[in-house]
Design a protein around this motif. Structure first.
Motif, PDB file in Angstrom:
ATOM      1  N   PRO A   1       0.887  -1.142  -0.042  1.00 30.70           N
ATOM      2  CA  PRO A   1      -0.001   0.209   0.114  1.00 30.70           C
ATOM      3  C   PRO A   1       0.930   1.255  -0.216  1.00 30.70           C
ATOM      4  O   PRO A   1       1.991   1.137   0.529  1.00 30.70           O
ATOM      5  CB  PRO A   1      -0.866   0.009   1.094  1.00 30.70           C
ATOM      6  CG  PRO A   1       0.027  -1.019   2.135  1.00 30.70           C
ATOM      7  CD  PRO A   1       0.963  -1.881   1.531  1.00 30.70           C
ATOM      8  N   ASP A   2       0.295   2.322  -0.441  1.00 28.42           N
ATOM      9  CA  ASP A   2       1.181   3.599  -0.394  1.00 28.42           C
ATOM     10  C   ASP A   2       1.193   4.059   0.998  1.00 28.42           C
ATOM     11  O   ASP A   2       2.070   5.016   1.375  1.00 28.42           O
ATOM     12  CB  ASP A   2       0.056   4.815  -1.080  1.00 28.42           C
ATOM     13  CG  ASP A   2       0.376   4.193  -2.740  1.00 28.42           C
ATOM     14  OD1 ASP A   2       1.315   4.191  -3.132  1.00 28.42           O
ATOM     15  OD2 ASP A   2      -0.622   3.933  -3.236  1.00 28.42           O
TER      16      ASP A   2
ATOM     17  N   THR B   1      -3.572   3.423  -2.379  1.00 30.10           N
ATOM     18  CA  THR B   1      -4.028   2.700  -1.718  1.00 30.10           C
ATOM     19  C   THR B   1      -3.427   2.911  -0.024  1.00 30.10           C
ATOM     20  O   THR B   1      -2.330   3.167   0.287  1.00 30.10           O
ATOM     21  CB  THR B   1      -3.611   1.171  -1.963  1.00 30.10           C
ATOM     22  OG1 THR B   1      -2.284   1.061  -2.145  1.00 30.10           O
ATOM     23  CG2 THR B   1      -4.562   0.693  -3.342  1.00 30.10           C
ATOM     24  N   ILE B   2      -4.554   2.514   0.863  1.00 31.52           N
ATOM     25  CA  ILE B   2      -4.134   2.834   2.264  1.00 31.52           C
ATOM     26  C   ILE B   2      -4.577   1.476   2.928  1.00 31.52           C
ATOM     27  O   ILE B   2      -5.859   1.074   2.925  1.00 31.52           O
ATOM     28  CB  ILE B   2      -4.917   3.982   3.015  1.00 31.52           C
ATOM     29  CG1 ILE B   2      -4.508   5.307   2.188  1.00 31.52           C
ATOM     30  CG2 ILE B   2      -4.597   4.047   4.422  1.00 31.52           C
ATOM     31  CD1 ILE B   2      -5.071   6.445   2.883  1.00 31.52           C
ATOM     32  N   LEU B   3      -3.831   0.887   3.848  1.00 31.01           N
ATOM     33  CA  LEU B   3      -4.069  -0.340   4.335  1.00 31.01           C
ATOM     34  C   LEU B   3      -4.351  -0.089   5.777  1.00 31.01           C
ATOM     35  O   LEU B   3      -3.616   0.814   6.341  1.00 31.01           O
ATOM     36  CB  LEU B   3      -2.912  -1.358   4.152  1.00 31.01           C
ATOM     37  CG  LEU B   3      -3.123  -2.568   5.062  1.00 31.01           C
ATOM     38  CD1 LEU B   3      -4.109  -3.489   4.411  1.00 31.01           C
ATOM     39  CD2 LEU B   3      -1.750  -3.385   5.057  1.00 31.01           C
TER      40      LEU B   3
ATOM     41  N   ILE C   1      -9.242   2.491   0.431  1.00 30.16           N
ATOM     42  CA  ILE C   1      -8.863   2.127   1.659  1.00 30.16           C
ATOM     43  C   ILE C   1      -9.388   0.678   2.215  1.00 30.16           C
ATOM     44  O   ILE C   1     -10.624   0.443   1.805  1.00 30.16           O
ATOM     45  CB  ILE C   1      -9.499   3.326   2.807  1.00 30.16           C
ATOM     46  CG1 ILE C   1      -9.056   4.581   2.380  1.00 30.16           C
ATOM     47  CG2 ILE C   1      -9.238   2.680   4.065  1.00 30.16           C
ATOM     48  CD1 ILE C   1      -9.915   5.574   3.168  1.00 30.16           C
ATOM     49  N   GLY C   2      -8.549  -0.138   2.484  1.00 29.72           N
ATOM     50  CA  GLY C   2      -9.135  -1.223   3.101  1.00 29.72           C
ATOM     51  C   GLY C   2      -8.193  -2.200   4.125  1.00 29.72           C
ATOM     52  O   GLY C   2      -7.070  -1.785   4.402  1.00 29.72           O
ATOM     53  N   ASP C   3      -8.637  -3.143   4.559  1.00 34.03           N
ATOM     54  CA  ASP C   3      -8.051  -3.866   5.580  1.00 34.03           C
ATOM     55  C   ASP C   3      -7.429  -5.298   5.066  1.00 34.03           C
ATOM     56  O   ASP C   3      -6.497  -6.075   5.684  1.00 34.03           O
ATOM     57  CB  ASP C   3      -8.712  -4.345   6.596  1.00 34.03           C
ATOM     58  CG  ASP C   3      -9.891  -5.421   6.389  1.00 34.03           C
ATOM     59  OD1 ASP C   3     -10.575  -5.253   5.317  1.00 34.03           O
ATOM     60  OD2 ASP C   3      -9.803  -6.526   6.881  1.00 34.03           O
ATOM     61  N   GLN C   4      -7.342  -5.423   3.768  1.00 30.68           N
ATOM     62  CA  GLN C   4      -6.820  -6.755   3.277  1.00 30.68           C
ATOM     63  C   GLN C   4      -5.922  -6.409   2.045  1.00 30.68           C
ATOM     64  O   GLN C   4      -6.059  -5.649   1.133  1.00 30.68           O
ATOM     65  CB  GLN C   4      -7.855  -7.692   2.809  1.00 30.68           C
ATOM     66  CG  GLN C   4      -8.701  -8.434   3.731  1.00 30.68           C
ATOM     67  CD  GLN C   4      -9.572  -9.643   3.190  1.00 30.68           C
ATOM     68  OE1 GLN C   4      -9.255 -10.422   2.695  1.00 30.68           O
ATOM     69  NE2 GLN C   4     -10.807  -9.059   3.344  1.00 30.68           N
ATOM     70  N   LEU C   5      -4.783  -7.122   2.081  1.00 26.91           N
ATOM     71  CA  LEU C   5      -3.722  -6.974   0.984  1.00 26.91           C
ATOM     72  C   LEU C   5      -4.492  -7.720  -0.225  1.00 26.91           C
ATOM     73  O   LEU C   5      -4.172  -7.372  -1.426  1.00 26.91           O
ATOM     74  CB  LEU C   5      -2.381  -7.715   1.358  1.00 26.91           C
ATOM     75  CG  LEU C   5      -1.497  -7.071   2.378  1.00 26.91           C
ATOM     76  CD1 LEU C   5      -0.388  -7.839   2.552  1.00 26.91           C
ATOM     77  CD2 LEU C   5      -1.382  -5.533   1.983  1.00 26.91           C
ATOM     78  N   LEU C   6      -5.341  -8.824  -0.102  1.00 28.66           N
ATOM     79  CA  LEU C   6      -5.340  -9.767  -1.390  1.00 28.66           C
ATOM     80  C   LEU C   6      -6.527  -9.226  -1.930  1.00 28.66           C
ATOM     81  O   LEU C   6      -6.700  -9.701  -2.959  1.00 28.66           O
ATOM     82  CB  LEU C   6      -5.712 -11.225  -0.903  1.00 28.66           C
ATOM     83  CG  LEU C   6      -4.543 -12.085  -0.228  1.00 28.66           C
ATOM     84  CD1 LEU C   6      -4.925 -13.364   0.231  1.00 28.66           C
ATOM     85  CD2 LEU C   6      -3.483 -11.793  -1.116  1.00 28.66           C
ATOM     86  N   THR C   7      -7.515  -8.515  -1.417  1.00 27.27           N
ATOM     87  CA  THR C   7      -8.675  -7.890  -2.064  1.00 27.27           C
ATOM     88  C   THR C   7      -8.281  -6.362  -2.349  1.00 27.27           C
ATOM     89  O   THR C   7      -8.268  -5.981  -3.573  1.00 27.27           O
ATOM     90  CB  THR C   7      -9.925  -8.198  -1.499  1.00 27.27           C
ATOM     91  OG1 THR C   7      -9.771  -7.572   0.062  1.00 27.27           O
ATOM     92  CG2 THR C   7     -10.186  -9.874  -1.458  1.00 27.27           C
ATOM     93  N   ASP C   8      -8.371  -5.585  -1.184  1.00 23.56           N
ATOM     94  CA  ASP C   8      -8.601  -4.232  -1.354  1.00 23.56           C
ATOM     95  C   ASP C   8      -6.948  -3.628  -1.801  1.00 23.56           C
ATOM     96  O   ASP C   8      -7.271  -2.753  -2.941  1.00 23.56           O
ATOM     97  CB  ASP C   8      -8.674  -3.574   0.102  1.00 23.56           C
ATOM     98  CG  ASP C   8      -9.884  -4.265   0.789  1.00 23.56           C
ATOM     99  OD1 ASP C   8     -10.926  -4.278   0.348  1.00 23.56           O
ATOM    100  OD2 ASP C   8      -9.506  -4.666   1.829  1.00 23.56           O
ATOM    101  N   ILE C   9      -5.967  -3.893  -1.240  1.00 29.99           N
ATOM    102  CA  ILE C   9      -4.606  -3.387  -1.716  1.00 29.99           C
ATOM    103  C   ILE C   9      -4.324  -3.909  -3.131  1.00 29.99           C
ATOM    104  O   ILE C   9      -3.994  -3.272  -4.132  1.00 29.99           O
ATOM    105  CB  ILE C   9      -3.554  -3.488  -0.765  1.00 29.99           C
ATOM    106  CG1 ILE C   9      -4.032  -3.018   0.614  1.00 29.99           C
ATOM    107  CG2 ILE C   9      -2.356  -2.972  -1.198  1.00 29.99           C
ATOM    108  CD1 ILE C   9      -4.709  -1.387   0.673  1.00 29.99           C
ATOM    109  N   LEU C  10      -4.545  -5.291  -3.361  1.00 29.17           N
ATOM    110  CA  LEU C  10      -4.012  -5.506  -4.626  1.00 29.17           C
ATOM    111  C   LEU C  10      -4.968  -5.093  -5.755  1.00 29.17           C
ATOM    112  O   LEU C  10      -4.516  -4.743  -6.924  1.00 29.17           O
ATOM    113  CB  LEU C  10      -4.132  -7.172  -4.342  1.00 29.17           C
ATOM    114  CG  LEU C  10      -3.970  -8.138  -6.022  1.00 29.17           C
ATOM    115  CD1 LEU C  10      -2.562  -7.689  -6.565  1.00 29.17           C
ATOM    116  CD2 LEU C  10      -4.005  -9.366  -5.940  1.00 29.17           C
ATOM    117  N   GLY C  11      -6.280  -5.033  -5.501  1.00 30.02           N
ATOM    118  CA  GLY C  11      -7.186  -4.525  -6.297  1.00 30.02           C
ATOM    119  C   GLY C  11      -6.902  -3.239  -6.693  1.00 30.02           C
ATOM    120  O   GLY C  11      -6.937  -2.692  -7.992  1.00 30.02           O
TER     121      GLY C  11
END
Length: 176
Positions: free
Chosen positions: A7-8, A133-135, A115-125
């Protein structure tokens, strides 16, 4: 390949995101995940603190769209009382829902953050679709069935990224 998962920005919660900094970067829109990003995955409604955050964002001129892999009933019940647009059954990490959310807000990718809590869905997408992106750390320590599976993979990705020196977050151990 691992860079797609980075994430950024990494923060403990949405409340630690600097709205002023986003504005300085030209951000006008927020695409956010719902479950374990805004509220616990098993909480039906927004907390008072979250409602205040939505109001603050709107007062600062931000648009908000919730993009969730959850079903319509869940997301609609949460979003409608706050007049927030949403996309359910988003199939993240596929990029279509992120791009659709951007169009709903009538904004460019450069003006939008995911913004999201998951690398595999929110950040990757979000990264694959070309967004900043913000994790965030998950709001709850528990997850639904599918998310538990994702978290196992995510822990391996975090471990590999940390080992290769790709992340330097002081709290990255919380995700391992």
């Amino acid at each position: 390949m691992l860079k797609q998962f980075i994430p950024d920005q990494y923060v403990k919660s949405i409340f630690e995101i600097s709205i002023e900094q986003l504005k300085e970067q030209g951000v006008k829109g927020i695409i956010t995940d719902l479950d374990n990003t805004l509220v616990e995955w098993d909480r039906a409604d927004a907390t008072d603190k979250l409602i205040e955050w939505f109001e603050l964002l709107r007062a600062q001129g931000f648009h908000i769209v919730i993009v969730s892999n959850n079903n319509e009933k869940r997301v609609k019940h949460f979003a409608d009382p706050h007049n927030i647009s949403f996309i359910h059954s988003a199939r993240k990490p596929l990029s279509k829902a992120f791009k659709t959310a951007c169009k709903l807000m009538k904004l460019k990718r450069e003006e939008t953050v995911v913004i999201g809590d998951q690398l595999l869905t929110d950040i990757l997408g979000g990264n694959r679709a070309g967004f900043q992106t913000i994790l965030v750390v998950p709001v709850a320590q528990t997850d639904g069935f599918l998310t538990k599976f994702n978290r196992r993979i995510e822990r391996r990705v975090f471990h590999t990224m940390k080992k290769k020196g790709l992340i330097e977050w002081e709290n990255s151990d919380e995700n391992n």
